[in-house]
Design a protein around this motif. Structure first.
Motif, PDB file in Angstrom:
ATOM      1  N   SER B 237      94.556   6.089  26.483  1.00 53.29           N
ATOM      2  CA  SER B 237      93.141   5.479  26.104  1.00 53.29           C
ATOM      3  C   SER B 237      92.437   5.298  27.378  1.00 53.29           C
ATOM      4  O   SER B 237      90.976   5.337  27.106  1.00 53.29           O
ATOM      5  CB  SER B 237      93.481   4.100  25.190  1.00 53.29           C
ATOM      6  N   ASP B 240      90.666   8.582  27.959  1.00 55.85           N
ATOM      7  CA  ASP B 240      89.794   8.916  26.810  1.00 55.85           C
ATOM      8  C   ASP B 240      88.403   8.222  27.101  1.00 55.85           C
ATOM      9  O   ASP B 240      87.355   8.885  26.694  1.00 55.85           O
ATOM     10  CB  ASP B 240      90.233   8.312  25.618  1.00 55.85           C
ATOM     11  N   LYS B 241      88.427   7.057  27.794  1.00 59.98           N
ATOM     12  CA  LYS B 241      87.491   6.148  27.895  1.00 59.98           C
ATOM     13  C   LYS B 241      86.341   6.717  29.402  1.00 59.98           C
ATOM     14  O   LYS B 241      85.659   6.096  29.657  1.00 59.98           O
ATOM     15  CB  LYS B 241      87.569   4.593  28.176  1.00 59.98           C
ATOM     16  N   GLU B 243      87.999   6.541  32.123  1.00 58.60           N
ATOM     17  CA  GLU B 243      88.512   5.474  33.168  1.00 58.60           C
ATOM     18  C   GLU B 243      89.749   6.222  33.999  1.00 58.60           C
ATOM     19  O   GLU B 243      90.168   6.970  33.427  1.00 58.60           O
ATOM     20  CB  GLU B 243      88.972   4.153  32.784  1.00 58.60           C
TER      21      GLU B 243
END
Ligand SMILES: [Zn+2]
Lengths: 95, 480
Positions: B237, B240-241, B243
């Protein structure tokens, strides 16, 4: 090789000792001198020389897996600054 | 985005010895705190550690069993750090010359074999145990040094694992090997087997490794599997962002099922390894290696293969039987007593024996039904039928009696001779075609009637359970 004050601070931190500003400067100078002196050894060609970590030529010294009595707990705990319920007592460790 | 997960595992296994690695204190688990300590394992000044030969030999045996290259020269190093569970302020470990390097473990996942490379196997000492008082606001922790100095084997893999299943299979295979060679009891509830995982994600198809996260404090295989799932979801996650995943060390919290970042100060390790001057180096010659090799028993993977070849049982069944050395021994003892039915014996063990062992939370060593008793049951089975055999099995467990004596006591073979009963049943069906036909049409009561008729003929001596089986078999065969 110059040892910086920052390196002295890192070493002091790893060794859990507190140094004053004056001490840090002094030790930085002294360590730089000592390492500089040792540096002379690098002029020697040691390519063919095995590193030697041990001063004796002893090897393979073992004991059999046999029990020996441990020390009395009371005696051992008395050596420490603080104890409780059979445990050594230390400042709180945060997990 | 699709990610590939890249994982490696460090395993710590406490070695089975009577005494600690460098002193004669006991390694017994569960004793009163600090009753198994002495100046050596407490790191008092002026003491001299002497290596436990058995601990070293166990390590050598493990390294060989994991197909490692054995170092001719090994020594021990001091790994310096401060933590209250480490009395000497350094851990005696190996860093420059490990006992074993470049080994491997073959695992099987979904029927496919995969090789997991072992980076190194080395010997070190265990730390003590910290206890945190429950009382809120307590400003202290307690230390028990009974575990300090217990010999600990560390096994480090390459980052070769790509799925939860592979990690699970690796852990089971490794545990099984350690149990087979008898160097560790691998009791996770006693902390004898612990793990640290490194987990990173990368875009599928990429060759570049992602930032690696190390997770400490994994005290069971279950915790390892949980943390992998947790980290895959946490890291993917973040990615995906857009980061970054931080390269860091995290601690697994088994109670809350989350991993937490360790404070940077704790992870800023600078271990300053240097050779331990109080221990002399160990040279391992070929003779010692050969001698140790002879003490290694057949390992699970080869045993499994041999069971398939020798006893013509399925690879799956062989896998279950060899998953536990004691169970494999039990099976082989049975087969030794009765060579003609390995498949049936394997079925009994996998279905019935294992179920009872699980229910009774016992192991096959303490199981009341000995291999000889199981073989006797299988031998008498044709005379009593399989469903009665199952009842007799339960009775054997409850009473400790043998199958022949239970069968005799309960007159289970009265008219239990299947061929004799077969003839009578055939005759009853011939004489009652209507009932037989009704049963074929699904009328259950017709069967009760037919059994009643047979009972009349046999004067009640036939076993109803066997009769039911014979009737069902005959009538269903007849209706085809
Ligand atoms: Zn000791």
């Amino acid at each position: 090789m110059d040892i910086s004050v920052k390196e002295i601070e890192h070493i002091a931190d790893l060794s859990r000792i507190t140094l004053t500003v004056d001490e840090k400067n002094t030790f930085a100078k002294q360590l730089t001198n000592i390492l500089g002196y040792i540096e002379k050894l690098n002029e020697l060609d040691t390519d063919e020389v095995q590193p030697m970590a041990y001063a004796t030529f002893l090897k393979n010294v073992f004991r059999e897996d046999k029990l020996k009595s441990s020390f009395s707990r009371q005696e051992i705990l008395e050596l420490s600054p603080s104890s409780a319920n059979g445990f050594f007592k230390v400042p709180k460790v945060i997990e | 985005m699709k990610y590939e997960v890249v994982m490696g595992l460090e395993t710590h296994a406490e070695l089975d010895t009577e005494s600690k690695l460098f002193c004669g204190c006991s390694t017994k688990f569960g004793s009163e705190p600090n009753t198994q300590t002495c100046p050596v394992c407490l790191g008092l000044p002026g003491v001299l550690p002497v290596m436990n030969k058995k601990a070293f030999e166990h390590s050598l045996k493990a390294a060989l069993s994991l197909s490692c290259e054995i170092s001719e020269f090994t020594n021990f190093d001091r790994k310096s750090y401060y933590y209250p569970d480490l009395p000497k302020n350094y851990q005696t470990s190996q860093n420059y010359f490990n006992i074993g390097n470049n080994g491997y473990v073959d695992i099987v996942v979904k029927g496919k074999e995969k090789r997991i490379d072992i980076h190194n196997v080395h010997l070190e000492e265990e730390a003590g145990k910290l206890v945190h008082p429950e009382t809120s606001g307590a400003n202290y922790s307690l230390v028990d040094f009974n575990r300090a100095g217990v010999p600990l084997l560390e096994i480090v893999t390459q980052p070769d694992m790509r799925s939860v299943e592979e990690v699970e299979s690796y852990m089971q295979t490794l545990r099984n090997i350690l149990l087979y060679i008898g160097v560790s009891d691998c009791k996770m509830q006693e902390g004898s087997l612990r793990f640290e995982a490194s987990i990173s994600l990368r875009e599928e198809g990429s060759n570049v490794l992602g930032n690696r996260v190390e997770i400490k404090n994994l005290n069971s295989m279950k915790a390892v599997l949980k943390v992998i799932a947790y980290e895959i979801s946490r890291q993917s996650s973040l990615l995906d962002k857009g980061e970054d995943v931080l390269m860091e060390t995290r601690l697994w919290d088994d109670v809350d099922s989350v991993s937490r970042r360790m404070r940077s100060k704790e992870e800023a390790h600078d271990y300053r390894y240097f050779p331990e001057p109080d221990l002399v180096p160990v040279w391992i010659d070929q003779e010692w290696i050969d001698e140790t090799r002879t003490t290694i028993p057949e390992l699970p993977v080869s045993k499994r293969q041999r069971f398939v070849n020798e006893y013509t049982i399925s690879d799956y069944d062989a896998g279950i039987l060899t998953d536990d050395k004691l169970l494999a021994d039990y099976f082989e003892e049975c087969v030794g007593l009765s060579q003609d039915s390995p498949k049936e014996l394997s079925n009994w063990i996998i279905n019935d024996v294992l179920r009872e062992l699980n229910e009774r939370k016992t192991n096959v060593q303490d199981f009341i039904v000995s291999p000889k008793m199981l073989v006797d049951l299988v031998k008498i089975k044709p005379a009593i039928g399989s469903s009665i055999a199952k009842d007799v099995f339960v009775e054997m467990i409850n009473t400790g009696k043998t199958a022949p004596s239970i069968v005799k006591e309960k007159s289970l073979t009265q008219m239990g001779d299947v061929s004799e009963l077969n003839d009578i049943v055939a005759k009853v069906i011939d004489e009652n075609p209507k009932a037989a036909e009704d049963y074929g049409k699904g009328k259950k009561s017709a069967l009760t009637f037919l059994i009643g008729q047979t009972m009349k003929v046999t004067k009640g001596k036939a076993n109803p359970k066997i009769l039911t089986e014979i009737f069902k078999e005959k009538l269903s065969a007849g209706s085809k």
